[in-house]
Design a protein around this motif. Structure first.
Motif, short mmCIF file in Angstrom:
data_model
loop_
_atom_site.label_atom_id
_atom_site.label_comp_id
_atom_site.label_asym_id
_atom_site.label_seq_id
_atom_site.Cartn_x
_atom_site.Cartn_y
_atom_site.Cartn_z
N LYS A 201 72.41 27.08 -23.66
CA LYS A 201 73.52 26.13 -23.60
C LYS A 201 74.65 26.52 -24.57
CE LYS A 201 74.05 21.12 -23.74
NZ LYS A 201 73.29 19.90 -23.98
N ARG A 202 74.23 26.93 -25.77
CA ARG A 202 75.22 27.28 -26.80
C ARG A 202 76.12 28.43 -26.32
NH1 ARG A 202 72.05 28.74 -31.31
NH2 ARG A 202 71.12 26.67 -31.20
N THR A 203 75.50 29.38 -25.63
CA THR A 203 76.29 30.52 -25.11
C THR A 203 77.19 30.08 -23.97
OG1 THR A 203 74.26 31.75 -25.53
CG2 THR A 203 76.03 32.95 -24.42
N LEU A 204 76.63 29.30 -23.05
CA LEU A 204 77.40 28.91 -21.86
C LEU A 204 78.58 28.00 -22.19
CD1 LEU A 204 74.72 28.32 -19.07
CD2 LEU A 204 76.14 30.31 -19.47
N LEU A 205 78.42 27.24 -23.28
CA LEU A 205 79.48 26.28 -23.63
C LEU A 205 80.78 26.94 -24.09
CD1 LEU A 205 77.57 23.36 -25.36
CD2 LEU A 205 78.81 23.29 -23.23
N VAL A 206 80.73 28.26 -24.27
CA VAL A 206 81.95 28.98 -24.62
C VAL A 206 82.93 28.95 -23.43
CG1 VAL A 206 82.86 31.26 -25.28
CG2 VAL A 206 80.70 30.46 -26.20
N ASN A 207 82.38 28.88 -22.23
CA ASN A 207 83.18 28.94 -21.01
C ASN A 207 83.93 27.60 -20.79
OD1 ASN A 207 84.15 29.14 -18.45
ND2 ASN A 207 82.17 29.39 -17.46
N PRO A 208 85.25 27.60 -20.90
CA PRO A 208 85.99 26.32 -20.72
C PRO A 208 85.89 25.77 -19.30
CG PRO A 208 87.39 28.04 -21.65
CD PRO A 208 86.14 28.70 -21.20
N PHE A 209 85.70 26.67 -18.34
CA PHE A 209 85.62 26.21 -16.94
C PHE A 209 84.39 25.32 -16.73
CE2 PHE A 209 85.01 27.03 -12.30
CZ PHE A 209 86.23 26.48 -11.90
N LEU A 210 83.30 25.65 -17.45
CA LEU A 210 82.09 24.81 -17.40
C LEU A 210 82.40 23.41 -17.92
CD1 LEU A 210 78.55 25.75 -18.35
CD2 LEU A 210 79.58 23.96 -19.68
N HIS A 211 83.16 23.34 -19.01
CA HIS A 211 83.55 22.03 -19.55
C HIS A 211 84.33 21.25 -18.50
CE1 HIS A 211 82.62 22.50 -23.94
NE2 HIS A 211 82.53 23.76 -23.55
#
Lengths: 264, 228
Positions: A201-211
């Motif tokens: 999760k910590r890695t994926l949260l870098v992606n703003p599109f996911l947010h």
């Protein structure tokens, strides 16, 4: 300044009008032709979910869960593809109009796609809320805000990719293959970040599109839980990428123009 | 590069400079390859009501100048001062969308250039339209014959009221090999240039050519400029 903004907005609106009319007339289905591809993509995943009876323990209608994500991703993909390869012959002709710069063509392609997908998204949410009677209309302002942030982020990303692909033509194909795939797997299109292990999760949260996708889900169905997802991060990332894209564009515009002209 | 002026346009040139090339050293490319570079220098001043004839010695020189007007930087040393608006090079068809009607195309141009001229003024109200035999505004651009498209491209650009116009002659069919197209254009060009003459009393005009249909060209300045 006000005069400049007025002139520029007229220029962009005129080019959007031209792009949308052209696309409508080129398609045998007319106006419906604009929506065919995103509708089919979304429909495919929604039907796949129904067919395989996928179930995720989230407090949200699964059709809305997949639909929202795939409409946004379809928009992202279309905008990225419009900038890679750099500019099509049809777009290059517009550079002969003196006020039009390459950046305008990228912005216009992005905004045209945004208009189409916004209409599609609104229709989708409306139909879904009528069917399930679960939509909370008070969140609509946030929906527009998140959509605007996603659009800005996507157009800025496409501008960065456009510059990279113009200055280093060999990158064009690589970026066209890699970028949509990376975002496809890392943007929580078919999973919820709420249940992800903290390390991933910590890695994926870098992606703003996911947010963006998670926020859109949350605001279209407030019972959907989000954790560590932040609107301010999405806004900040969008503005940061936009600033970087504009800065590099200002630096490299003469080179980009020469490259565009001589790669014809 | 040789300069001249059109015989038919000897209007008074005031101090009202529209374009000034001061010791402008251009970089042009001998072919479409990015590496082959050729340099040339140009000193030029164009005022309102003046027509300038440029005779580029090579196609690449013409391209370099045109590119500069289209925003592609080709200047190495020197300066160019442009004090006015300009449209697309007269005769180019690429700026039109084939899938839009004539009126829709005009609307796009009007908003793109921020022109305050009314749509009706641009297309419908003209005496010239009937004389040119132009079709109704709601016809798709792609359905028109090529010579009418060319005439429209020139006509609409003239009507959009820019400060100066650029015309590469090869784009309007002078150097085209198709005889039928040349013949069709011969009917349009005298009327279009009559309109152009009226415009040029207050505007400026740059023409890239060495021959011209129906016009006698007398170069007034034929000294070749130094080539770097």
């Amino acid at each position: 300044m006000r005069h400049f903004v007025n002139r520029y907005s007229f220029l962009v609106l005129a080019l959007i009008f031209r792009t949308l009319l052209e696309r409508t007339r080129q398609s045998p289905l007319g106006v419906m032709g604009l929506f065919t591809e995103p509708v089919l993509t979304t429909l495919f995943f929604v039907l796949a979910q129904r067919f395989f009876k996928l179930s995720i323990s989230i407090n949200m209608d699964l059709t809305l869960f997949f639909g929202v994500a795939f409409v946004l991703f379809a928009m992202f993909k279309r905008i990225i593809f419009s900038a890679l390869p750099p500019l099509k012959r049809r777009q290059l002709a517009l550079l002969r109009l003196s006020p039009v710069r390459p950046i305008d063509l990228i912005i216009v392609s992005g905004l045209s796609e945004a208009v189409i997908h916004l209409l599609l998204m609104m229709t989708f949410i409306l139909v879904n809320s009528i069917c399930t009677s679960s939509y909370h209309a008070e969140q609509i302002g946030f929906l527009f805000l998140v959509f605007a942030c996603i659009t800005i982020f996507t157009i800025a990303t496409s501008l960065v990719l456009f510059q990279a692909a113009t200055l280093i033509p060999q990158l064009s194909t690589v970026l066209r293959i890699l970028v949509p795939r990376i975002f496809f797997w890392t943007s929580a299109l078919f999973y919820s970040t709420y249940f992800l292990p903290s390390t991933i999760k910590r890695t994926l949260l870098v992606n703003p599109f996911l947010h963006g996708i998670e926020l859109f889900r949350h605001y279209s169905s407030p019972s959907y839980s989000i954790n560590s997802i932040s609107l301010s991060y999405l806004t900040f990332a969008s503005l940061l990428v936009t600033a970087a894209a504009l800065y590099f564009y200002t630096l490299y515009e003469p080179k980009i123009l020469k490259r565009i002209y001589f790669s014809r | 590069m040789v300069l001249g002026s059109l015989k038919s346009n000897n209007f008074a040139a005031g101090n009202n400079t529209i374009v000034r090339f001061s010791n402008a050293h251009f970089q042009s490319y001998a072919s479409n390859s990015y590496s082959k570079v050729e340099n040339f220098c140009l000193n030029l001043q164009i005022c309102r009501g003046q027509s300038i004839l440029l005779r580029p010695s090579t196609n690449s020189q013409e391209k370099a100048l045109l590119n500069h007007f289209q925003g592609i930087p080709t200047l190495n040393v020197g300066s160019i001062c442009i004090n006015g608006t300009y449209g697309w090079p007269l005769g180019t068809l690429k700026v039109f969308s084939e899938y839009l009607t004539i009126h829709e195309n005009i609307r796009v141009f009007r908003y793109t250039y921020g022109s305050s001229v009314d749509l009706e003024d641009i297309y419908s109200a003209a005496l010239y339209r009937s004389r040119l035999g132009l079709p109704a505004g709601n016809v798709l651009f792609r359905s028109l014959p090529r010579h009418i498209k060319l005439a429209l491209s020139i006509y609409i650009c003239l009507k959009l009221d820019f400060d100066f116009y650029i015309m590469p002659s090869r784009w309007i069919g002078v150097s085209l090999t198709r005889a039928s197209l040349k013949d069709s254009l011969k009917e349009f060009l005298p009327i279009l240039f009559h309109l152009l003459e009226i415009r040029l009393r207050e505007k400026a005009f740059i023409l890239f050519t060495d021959k011209f249909l129906g016009y006698t060209i007398t170069p007034t300045y034929s000294q070749p400029l130094p080539v770097l």
